[in-house]
Structures are given as C-alpha cells and as structure tokens.
Write a protein that holds these residues in place. Structure first.
Motif, PDB file in Angstrom:
ATOM      1  N   PRO A  79       0.516  -1.038  -0.556  1.00 44.70           N
ATOM      2  CA  PRO A  79       0.117   0.180   0.197  1.00 44.70           C
ATOM      3  C   PRO A  79       0.692   1.118   0.558  1.00 44.70           C
ATOM      4  CG  PRO A  79      -0.782  -1.490   1.592  1.00 44.70           C
ATOM      5  CD  PRO A  79       0.693  -2.066   0.941  1.00 44.70           C
ATOM      6  N   CYS A  82       0.409   5.692  -0.203  1.00 47.41           N
ATOM      7  CA  CYS A  82      -0.207   6.631  -0.271  1.00 47.41           C
ATOM      8  C   CYS A  82      -0.135   7.373  -1.183  1.00 47.41           C
ATOM      9  CB  CYS A  82      -0.016   7.889   0.670  1.00 47.41           C
ATOM     10  SG  CYS A  82      -1.023   7.373   2.508  1.00 47.41           S
ATOM     11  N   GLU A 108      -3.845   2.491  -2.154  1.00 45.47           N
ATOM     12  CA  GLU A 108      -2.912   3.128  -0.624  1.00 45.47           C
ATOM     13  C   GLU A 108      -3.939   3.033   0.791  1.00 45.47           C
ATOM     14  OE1 GLU A 108      -4.105   6.399  -3.293  1.00 45.47           O
ATOM     15  OE2 GLU A 108      -4.226   7.574  -0.910  1.00 45.47           O
ATOM     16  N   VAL A 151       7.588  -6.882   3.784  1.00 41.17           N
ATOM     17  CA  VAL A 151       7.635  -5.983   3.163  1.00 41.17           C
ATOM     18  C   VAL A 151       8.977  -5.351   3.611  1.00 41.17           C
ATOM     19  CG1 VAL A 151       6.612  -4.507   4.878  1.00 41.17           C
ATOM     20  CG2 VAL A 151       6.371  -3.953   2.486  1.00 41.17           C
ATOM     21  N   ILE A 192      13.432  -4.807   0.596  1.00 39.40           N
ATOM     22  CA  ILE A 192      13.144  -5.932  -0.806  1.00 39.40           C
ATOM     23  C   ILE A 192      13.185  -5.270  -2.414  1.00 39.40           C
ATOM     24  CG2 ILE A 192      12.299  -8.356  -1.185  1.00 39.40           C
ATOM     25  CD1 ILE A 192      10.652  -7.773   1.599  1.00 39.40           C
ATOM     26  N   ARG A 202       8.644   1.085  -3.084  1.00 39.81           N
ATOM     27  CA  ARG A 202       9.294   1.981  -3.868  1.00 39.81           C
ATOM     28  C   ARG A 202       9.837   1.406  -4.320  1.00 39.81           C
ATOM     29  NH1 ARG A 202      12.858   3.726   1.366  1.00 39.81           N
ATOM     30  NH2 ARG A 202      11.871   1.634   1.884  1.00 39.81           N
TER      31      ARG A 202
HETATM   32  C1  LIG Z   1       5.119   6.531  -1.401  1.00 35.83           C
HETATM   33  C2  LIG Z   1       4.375   6.022   0.129  1.00 35.83           C
HETATM   34  C3  LIG Z   1       3.186   5.977   0.595  1.00 35.83           C
HETATM   35  C4  LIG Z   1       3.007   4.408   1.374  1.00 35.83           C
HETATM   36  N1  LIG Z   1       1.455   4.337   2.199  1.00 35.83           N
HETATM   37  C5  LIG Z   1       1.721   3.714   2.709  1.00 35.83           C
HETATM   38  C6  LIG Z   1       0.083   3.617   2.747  1.00 35.83           C
HETATM   39  O1  LIG Z   1      -0.693   3.635   2.835  1.00 35.83           O
HETATM   40  N2  LIG Z   1       0.008   2.228   4.099  1.00 35.83           N
HETATM   41  C7  LIG Z   1       0.653   1.261   4.163  1.00 35.83           C
HETATM   42  O2  LIG Z   1       1.115   0.242   5.198  1.00 35.83           O
HETATM   43  N3  LIG Z   1       2.302   1.545   3.841  1.00 35.83           N
HETATM   44  C8  LIG Z   1       2.681   2.633   2.907  1.00 35.83           C
HETATM   45  N4  LIG Z   1       3.937   3.255   3.364  1.00 35.83           N
HETATM   46  C9  LIG Z   1       4.563   2.418   3.283  1.00 35.83           C
HETATM   47  C10 LIG Z   1       4.612   0.910   1.854  1.00 35.83           C
HETATM   48  O3  LIG Z   1       4.000   0.469   2.099  1.00 35.83           O
HETATM   49  C11 LIG Z   1       6.238  -0.401   3.021  1.00 35.83           C
HETATM   50  O4  LIG Z   1       5.745  -0.502   3.698  1.00 35.83           O
HETATM   51  C12 LIG Z   1       7.542   0.739   2.798  1.00 35.83           C
HETATM   52  O5  LIG Z   1       7.046   2.086   1.929  1.00 35.83           O
HETATM   53  C13 LIG Z   1       8.804  -0.122   3.275  1.00 35.83           C
HETATM   54  O6  LIG Z   1       8.904  -0.794   1.959  1.00 35.83           O
HETATM   55  P1  LIG Z   1       9.491  -0.724   1.099  1.00 35.83           P
HETATM   56  O7  LIG Z   1      11.244  -0.906   1.527  1.00 35.83           O
HETATM   57  O8  LIG Z   1       9.736  -1.340  -0.389  1.00 35.83           O
HETATM   58  O9  LIG Z   1       9.673   0.396  -0.240  1.00 35.83           O
HETATM   59  C14 LIG Z   1       4.278   4.293   1.825  1.00 35.83           C
HETATM   60  C15 LIG Z   1       5.235   4.252   1.052  1.00 35.83           C
HETATM   61  C16 LIG Z   1       6.109   4.686   0.319  1.00 35.83           C
HETATM   62  C17 LIG Z   1       7.267   4.405  -0.105  1.00 35.83           C
END
Ligand SMILES: Cc1cc2nc3c(=O)[nH]c(=O)nc-3n(C[C@H](O)[C@H](O)[C@H](O)COP(=O)(O)O)c2cc1C
Length: 351
Positions: free
Chosen positions: A22, A24, A55, A295, A298, A320
């Motif tokens: 998810p 935002c 999101e 998550v 990764i 990301r």
């Molecule tokens: C732009 C952005 C928006 C995010 N919005 C949410 C969200 O709405 N709900 C949520 O549980 N996590 C949100 N996250 C966290 C991600 O779901 C994820 O857990 C976190 O970025 C780590 O994963 P990654 O290293 O693959 O980015 C958001 C992350 C990013 C980068």
C-alpha cells in the motif's frame, strides 16, 4: 517454491507472490479515486503483480492521513474503485484494499504543505489517549466508548463497500502509528477501561474490528492485518506481543499477517537494511502457523526467492521498487528464464 509460484488463500488464487505494498498517493478529493489511481494501480497490473493493494483507504473522513487521501466512507466511492479493480482483473492481478484510520497522525493539510505549519496534525484527531504523536503536534481527543463503537462500525461499513467494489482481499491497517496501532502500543494507550492496560485489553479494539469485518465479508475472501511488529522503542510494542496478537487474530479468521514495523513516535530510531523486517514474518509464520507477508527494503529477485524458497514468509511486498519499475515482475521473470505473463498488447517486447 518460488516467488512466481501460485498461492491460494481461502477462495482466491494469486498467480504469483509478488505484491504491490500500500502506498499513499495524496491525489484524491473527498476520498474519491480518479485517473491517477487507475493508471498507477493499473500499470502494476499490466506489469504482472500477483496482488496489488490500494493505499491506506480511510474508513471515515477524520481518519485520513491527509485531506487528499483515498477513502471508502461513502457509497459513492464504490464506483471509481470498482473501475480500478475491474481493470486490474483483466490482467490476472488480484486487488486488495487497505482499510485505515489515521488516529492521532491525521493531518489537516497535504504533505507538501507541512513545513509551513506551526502545529502539525489535525484539530479533529482522535486517539485512545490524549497524547500527541510528537513535539508540535495537536493533542488528539481521547475516544469515549461511543467513538470506539462508531469507528469500529465505520470499518465494518467500509468492508461491505469493499465487497461491492469487487476487491478480492481486505487488509486492516494496524501499523505505522495509526489509530489501531495506537491502541496496541503502551506508548500511546494509557486507558484504564477495557481497551487499555493489559495486552489483551489493548488488543481488543483490533480484535473486535476483525471480528466485525469477518462477519460481513464472504467466507471465501481473505483478510490480512498489517502490524508494526515492533515499535523500535524501549518499553513499546514488541515481537512477543505481535506473536500473542497474531494467535488471537488467527482465531478470528485473519489469514495473513503483513509484517512491518515502527511509526508510533516521531523520534524513533530505526536501523533499516535490506530484508530487515523478514525475521518478524519468519517468526510469526513459524510460531503461530499463520501465513505472513514480508515488506521493507526488498528490491531484488534474490531477496524475494530467499524469503519464499526458505519459507520465511508466504508473500513479498514491495513499495518503492514498484514506484521505480511498474513492470518489475515481468522484468524478473524474463531475467531468470521464467515465461513472463505479458498482456498481448506488449508481447513483442518480451518474446
Ligand atoms: C509513497 C509511499 C506511501 C506509503 N503509503 C503507505 C500506506 O498507505 N499504507 C501502508 O501501510 N504503508 C505505506 N507505505 C509503506 C510501504 O507500504 C512499505 O511498507 C515501506 O515503504 C517499506 O517498503 P519498501 O522498502 O519496499 O519501500 C508507503 C510508502 C511509500 C514509499
């Protein structure tokens, strides 16, 4: 077992275990989805993800992280969401909605307006206890029993709307310092009623939400819960607490624990490194006997294969890396000799 193996959860079969986490998008007005959400989520379906999450999607207006968040608090929101779900289904992806309430981390402005504010947060924010998220944040209103019931009802109504929009999966957002996490953590919950104090009492708000949702969704529909498995703060929520909670959630019909961490206080210090949250998913999976999703940092096929092939989690979510490349599943498949599942419109590039 590979990240490209299918996975069946209740009545839903995912074509692979690659999940769009998810994220935002801060692109809605009054909670409505629009072309941005269709193109953003739709591109990841074209790119081959097995499961795509929306999101954080607010169950009531004051539960939005910002006024530009997606929402599912009105029946009118369903039509736009259904359009997105139907589009993604054309490419064999399943779609999940993340139901959320921001609690004391709700803000009255968009993130890009934040720096101009003297007081952060929202005048309308609610929380289990009147403790602000950090320095310079609004003090949230302490929820009374009526507030608790009305927010739980909002989750239930949102779940019903999610079913009418055709979502395959529901995830309850109980992580990252938002409302449900605020009930779980002793750092933000100082209540003296049945929703505070002991671990069982702090878990009650979430357990009741899961019970209510399970009652109004089909038996065939999987239910996920995203947890911050640890607070990264001395005296905060810890992994033993998460294991205890996961056992209760499993008994209530939750199918997957989505294992994240952090977010409960502004000045937390997190040491993040590749796959750093995988051990949470691994321990909960092994000790509770429930499916988990991992998550957090990764980014490579090798990391994802390690997680799935060694049964450290059942699903791999990325945020990301999916912003950098919507076609990540197709790219990984092609690079590793697996036949990519490609929309017919794009086939000439992937033969
Ligand atoms: C732009 C952005 C928006 C995010 N919005 C949410 C969200 O709405 N709900 C949520 O549980 N996590 C949100 N996250 C966290 C991600 O779901 C994820 O857990 C976190 O970025 C780590 O994963 P990654 O290293 O693959 O980015 C958001 C992350 C990013 C980068």
């Amino acid at each position: 077992m590979s990240v490209f193996s299918q996975l069946t959860i209740r009545g839903v079969t995912l074509k692979n275990r690659i999940v769009v986490s998810p994220m935002c998008m801060y692109s809605s007005e009054d909670g409505f989805s629009n072309e941005w959400h269709l193109v953003h989520l739709g591109s990841r379906a074209v790119g081959g993800a097995g499961l795509i999450f929306t999101e954080a999607t607010a169950v009531e207006p004051r539960g939005r992280i910002s006024p530009v968040d997606l929402g599912i608090y009105k029946d009118e929101h369903v039509e736009g969401l259904k359009r997105i779900v139907d589009f993604c289904h054309n490419f064999g992806s399943k779609v999940g909605v993340q139901l959320a309430h921001a609690g004391r981390k709700a803000e009255d402005y968009a993130p890009w307006e934040r720096d101009e504010r003297k007081v952060k947060g929202s005048k309308h924010a609610i929380a289990p206890s009147p403790i602000p998220y950090g320095k310079d944040w609004h003090v949230p209103k302490e929820m009374n029993e009526e507030d608790i019931q009305s927010v739980q009802k909002a989750f239930e109504e949102a779940a019903k709307r999610a079913v009418s929009a055709g979502f395959d999966i529901i995830e309850v957002h109980a992580a990252h310092g938002y409302l449900i996490h605020e009930f779980l953590s002793p750092l933000s919950n100082r209540r003296s009623d049945i929703y505070g104090g002991s671990l069982e009492n702090r878990e009650r708000f979430l357990v009741e939400i899961v019970r209510k949702i399970r009652k109004v969704i089909p038996d065939s529909m999987p239910l996920f819960v995203r947890l911050s498995c640890v607070d990264h703060v001395e005296g905060g929520w810890n992994l033993e607490d998460s294991i205890h909670l996961a056992k209760r959630l499993k008994d209530e019909g939750c199918d997957v624990i989505d294992c994240s961490s952090g977010g409960i206080v502004e000045d937390e210090k997190v040491q993040a490194y590749p796959s750093f949250q995988v051990p949470y998913a691994e321990r909960i999976k092994k000790e509770v006997g429930i499916m988990t999703m991992s998550v957090g940092l990764i980014t490579t096929y090798e990391q994802a294969e390690d997680i799935i092939d060694n049964s450290r989690a059942d699903l791999v979510a990325m945020a990301r890396e999916f912003l950098r490349d919507p076609y990540l599943p197709m790219r990984w498949a092609k690079a590793h000799g697996i036949k990519p599942q490609v929309p017919r419109q794009y086939i000439r590039a992937w033969l």
